[in-house]
Design an enzyme around this catalytic site. Structure first.
Site, PDB file in Angstrom:
ATOM      1  N   SER A 154       0.857  -1.027  -0.160  1.00 21.22           N
ATOM      2  CA  SER A 154       0.021  -0.181  -0.176  1.00 21.22           C
ATOM      3  C   SER A 154       0.840   1.114   0.160  1.00 21.22           C
ATOM      4  O   SER A 154       1.793   1.319   0.710  1.00 21.22           O
ATOM      5  CB  SER A 154      -0.905  -0.031   1.208  1.00 21.22           C
ATOM      6  OG  SER A 154      -1.754   0.944   1.335  1.00 21.22           O
ATOM      7  N   SER A 195       6.914  10.771   4.921  1.00 19.31           N
ATOM      8  CA  SER A 195       6.148  11.656   5.901  1.00 19.31           C
ATOM      9  C   SER A 195       4.662  12.024   5.113  1.00 19.31           C
ATOM     10  O   SER A 195       4.397  13.444   4.927  1.00 19.31           O
ATOM     11  CB  SER A 195       6.564  12.905   6.528  1.00 19.31           C
ATOM     12  OG  SER A 195       5.514  13.550   7.351  1.00 19.31           O
ATOM     13  N   ILE A 196       4.313  11.311   4.324  1.00 17.06           N
ATOM     14  CA  ILE A 196       3.256  11.320   3.418  1.00 17.06           C
ATOM     15  C   ILE A 196       1.943  12.066   4.208  1.00 17.06           C
ATOM     16  O   ILE A 196       1.321  12.942   3.645  1.00 17.06           O
ATOM     17  CB  ILE A 196       2.835  10.311   2.486  1.00 17.06           C
ATOM     18  CG1 ILE A 196       3.764   9.629   1.860  1.00 17.06           C
ATOM     19  CG2 ILE A 196       1.571  10.568   1.597  1.00 17.06           C
ATOM     20  CD1 ILE A 196       4.508  10.211   0.811  1.00 17.06           C
ATOM     21  N   CYS A 231      -2.271   4.257  12.294  1.00 14.68           N
ATOM     22  CA  CYS A 231      -2.450   5.816  12.402  1.00 14.68           C
ATOM     23  C   CYS A 231      -3.271   6.169  13.575  1.00 14.68           C
ATOM     24  O   CYS A 231      -3.828   5.264  14.319  1.00 14.68           O
ATOM     25  CB  CYS A 231      -3.687   6.058  11.210  1.00 14.68           C
ATOM     26  SG  CYS A 231      -4.800   4.898  11.330  1.00 14.68           S
ATOM     27  N   LYS A 240      -3.260  -4.739   9.126  1.00 12.83           N
ATOM     28  CA  LYS A 240      -1.763  -4.432   9.040  1.00 12.83           C
ATOM     29  C   LYS A 240      -1.310  -3.862  10.527  1.00 12.83           C
ATOM     30  O   LYS A 240      -1.865  -2.931  10.610  1.00 12.83           O
ATOM     31  CB  LYS A 240      -1.518  -3.625   7.892  1.00 12.83           C
ATOM     32  CG  LYS A 240      -0.156  -3.277   7.541  1.00 12.83           C
ATOM     33  CD  LYS A 240       0.113  -2.516   6.172  1.00 12.83           C
ATOM     34  CE  LYS A 240       1.317  -2.252   5.893  1.00 12.83           C
ATOM     35  NZ  LYS A 240       1.452  -1.441   4.670  1.00 12.83           N
ATOM     36  N   THR A 261       5.523   0.390   8.597  1.00  9.32           N
ATOM     37  CA  THR A 261       7.035   1.166   8.606  1.00  9.32           C
ATOM     38  C   THR A 261       7.259   1.191  10.158  1.00  9.32           C
ATOM     39  O   THR A 261       6.590   1.639  11.114  1.00  9.32           O
ATOM     40  CB  THR A 261       6.944   2.708   8.145  1.00  9.32           C
ATOM     41  OG1 THR A 261       5.863   3.297   8.419  1.00  9.32           O
ATOM     42  CG2 THR A 261       6.982   2.627   6.531  1.00  9.32           C
ATOM     43  N   GLY A 280       8.052  -5.633   4.737  1.00  6.33           N
ATOM     44  CA  GLY A 280       9.226  -4.853   5.179  1.00  6.33           C
ATOM     45  C   GLY A 280      10.479  -5.317   4.694  1.00  6.33           C
ATOM     46  O   GLY A 280      11.310  -6.277   4.990  1.00  6.33           O
TER      47      GLY A 280
HETATM   48  C1  LIG Z   1       5.878   6.385   0.252  1.00  2.00           C
HETATM   49  C2  LIG Z   1       5.257   5.360   1.386  1.00  2.00           C
HETATM   50  C3  LIG Z   1       3.794   5.427   1.451  1.00  2.00           C
HETATM   51  C4  LIG Z   1       3.256   4.300   2.226  1.00  2.00           C
HETATM   52  N1  LIG Z   1       2.057   4.608   2.307  1.00  2.00           N
HETATM   53  C5  LIG Z   1       1.215   3.551   3.009  1.00  2.00           C
HETATM   54  C6  LIG Z   1      -0.144   3.751   3.180  1.00  2.00           C
HETATM   55  O1  LIG Z   1      -0.987   4.403   2.605  1.00  2.00           O
HETATM   56  N2  LIG Z   1      -0.886   2.484   3.849  1.00  2.00           N
HETATM   57  C7  LIG Z   1      -0.188   1.743   4.601  1.00  2.00           C
HETATM   58  O2  LIG Z   1      -0.654   0.748   5.259  1.00  2.00           O
HETATM   59  N3  LIG Z   1       1.237   1.374   4.461  1.00  2.00           N
HETATM   60  C8  LIG Z   1       1.833   2.509   3.843  1.00  2.00           C
HETATM   61  N4  LIG Z   1       3.232   2.396   3.416  1.00  2.00           N
HETATM   62  C9  LIG Z   1       3.927   1.464   3.915  1.00  2.00           C
HETATM   63  C10 LIG Z   1       4.172   0.131   3.099  1.00  2.00           C
HETATM   64  O3  LIG Z   1       3.155  -0.386   2.534  1.00  2.00           O
HETATM   65  C11 LIG Z   1       4.989  -0.839   3.666  1.00  2.00           C
HETATM   66  O4  LIG Z   1       4.412  -1.641   4.519  1.00  2.00           O
HETATM   67  C12 LIG Z   1       6.327  -0.416   4.305  1.00  2.00           C
HETATM   68  O5  LIG Z   1       6.976   0.659   3.484  1.00  2.00           O
HETATM   69  C13 LIG Z   1       7.346  -1.613   4.399  1.00  2.00           C
HETATM   70  O6  LIG Z   1       7.712  -2.111   3.361  1.00  2.00           O
HETATM   71  P1  LIG Z   1       9.007  -1.926   2.335  1.00  2.00           P
HETATM   72  O7  LIG Z   1      10.058  -1.857   3.281  1.00  2.00           O
HETATM   73  O8  LIG Z   1       9.055  -3.061   1.412  1.00  2.00           O
HETATM   74  O9  LIG Z   1       8.571  -0.479   1.749  1.00  2.00           O
HETATM   75  C14 LIG Z   1       4.056   3.445   2.976  1.00  2.00           C
HETATM   76  C15 LIG Z   1       5.093   3.425   2.606  1.00  2.00           C
HETATM   77  C16 LIG Z   1       5.831   4.139   1.708  1.00  2.00           C
HETATM   78  C17 LIG Z   1       7.457   4.263   1.546  1.00  2.00           C
END
Ligand SMILES: Cc1cc2nc3c(=O)[nH]c(=O)nc-3n(C[C@H](O)[C@H](O)[C@H](O)COP(=O)(O)O)c2cc1C
Length: 301
Positions: free
Chosen positions: A21, A68-69, A125, A160, A188, A238
């Site tokens: 996501s 920090s979206i 959140c 999640k 994250t 992750g």
């Molecule tokens: C730019 C960005 C936006 C994200 N937006 C969401 C989100 O809207 N909802 C959510 O559950 N996780 C969000 N995540 C978390 C990711 O879905 C994922 O769980 C997290 O980045 C860890 O995986 P990765 O290390 O493969 O990126 C976001 C991550 C990034 C980097």
């Protein structure tokens, strides 16, 4: 040929590799061959539209990114009218991530979601109505959110989790008890970056979410703890950038994985992971994902 399809608690995927996501959106669809993916999780949607945080919103860190979206999105009405029809045309299973500022908001939002393969509940959140603690930080609040969502839908509900929970295993047990079909482990990690020119945090909201290879061993350990504690399927998330990272997750027992920030460097990463898992399974004579997963040798610990 190995069978990569996975099927769990009402969820059927042609292979276990999903796009996480928030890391992609519709304008970028030409970069990824969606039809080959097991599924996609669309970015978190709220009841009403949200602007999100002021820039900067994303920066590189060693071995990853920090964002920090602020959960910017155009709300559920826009999602149903404008986004969902386009997602349905991508030729893969569509999951939508939801979040709210209160348990009531989660419940109402859920009742407006139909025609997707499942809902991923983002509990990383703040519970704005009850003092701002993350919903997923507390097992009782996580239970209440999950219950509210599950009572308002017949769709599979994936919760999640946040690694910021003091005891993520307790939260996992709670959401399972409340009726979750599966768990995604995990979101994250909170981090901080200081601008040494200004002496201030680079983000207006001070902290951001750290993702990418930097968090892989941390997230993998959360997934490991959870697969041992609960008997519902776990989706690993992750730091997964290639097929070997993916294997680590399957060996601790996850049923599927989500690829996130890896696509910033390599949009083909999810497809390369699928192809290489396929090759690995053929070479090692695994007939299906179930045969391969959960191989961690506990005696070595
Ligand atoms: C730019 C960005 C936006 C994200 N937006 C969401 C989100 O809207 N909802 C959510 O559950 N996780 C969000 N995540 C978390 C990711 O879905 C994922 O769980 C997290 O980045 C860890 O995986 P990765 O290390 O493969 O990126 C976001 C991550 C990034 C980097």
């Amino acid at each position: 040929m190995a069978d990569l399809s996975v099927s769990f608690t009402g969820i059927e995927l042609k292979n276990p590799v999903m796009l996480a996501s928030g890391v992609w959106d519709l304008p970028y669809t030409e970069l990824i061959d969606f039809e080959k993916l097991g599924g996609i999780v669309y970015k978190s949607i709220s009841l009403s539209s949200r602007e999100g945080n002021p820039p900067p919103r994303l920066t590189e860190i060693p071995c990853g990114v920090i964002n920090s979206i602020g959960l910017a999105n155009k709300g559920i009405e826009n999602f149903n009218k404008e986004i969902l029809p386009q997602l349905k045309d991508l030729g893969t299973e569509v999951f939508v991530s939801i979040f709210g500022e209160s348990i009531e908001e989660f419940a109402e939002l859920t009742s407006r979601i139909t025609d997707v393969s499942g809902i991923e509940v983002n509990i990383s959140c703040p519970n704005v109505k009850e003092g701002g603690l993350l919903f997923g930080a507390d097992p009782d609040i996580a239970y209440n959110v999950t219950k509210a969502v599950c009572s308002n839908t017949d769709l599979p509900v994936i919760v999640k989790l946040t690694p910021e929970a003091v005891d993520i295993v307790k939260v996992a047990l709670s959401v399972k008890e409340a009726g979750a079909s599966a768990i995604t482990a995990s979101n994250t990690f909170q981090g901080l970056v200081i601008d040494i020119e200004t002496h201030k945090p680079i983000f207006r909201r001070i902290t951001g979410g750290v993702s990418g290879p930097a968090i892989r061993p941390l997230s993998l350990y959360k997934a490991y703890q959870i697969t041992r504690a609960v008997d519902i399927p776990v989706i690993g998330s992750g730091g997964i950038t290639d097929w070997m990272d993916a294997l680590e997750y399957f060996f601790v027992g996850v049923s599927a994985i989500e690829v996130g920030s890896a696509i910033f460097n390599n949009p083909l990463a999810p497809i390369e992971i699928i192809d290489n898992i396929n090759r690995y399974m053929d070479e090692n004579e695994y007939k299906n994902i179930l045969e391969m997963k959960g191989e961690v040798n506990e005696e070595r610990c």
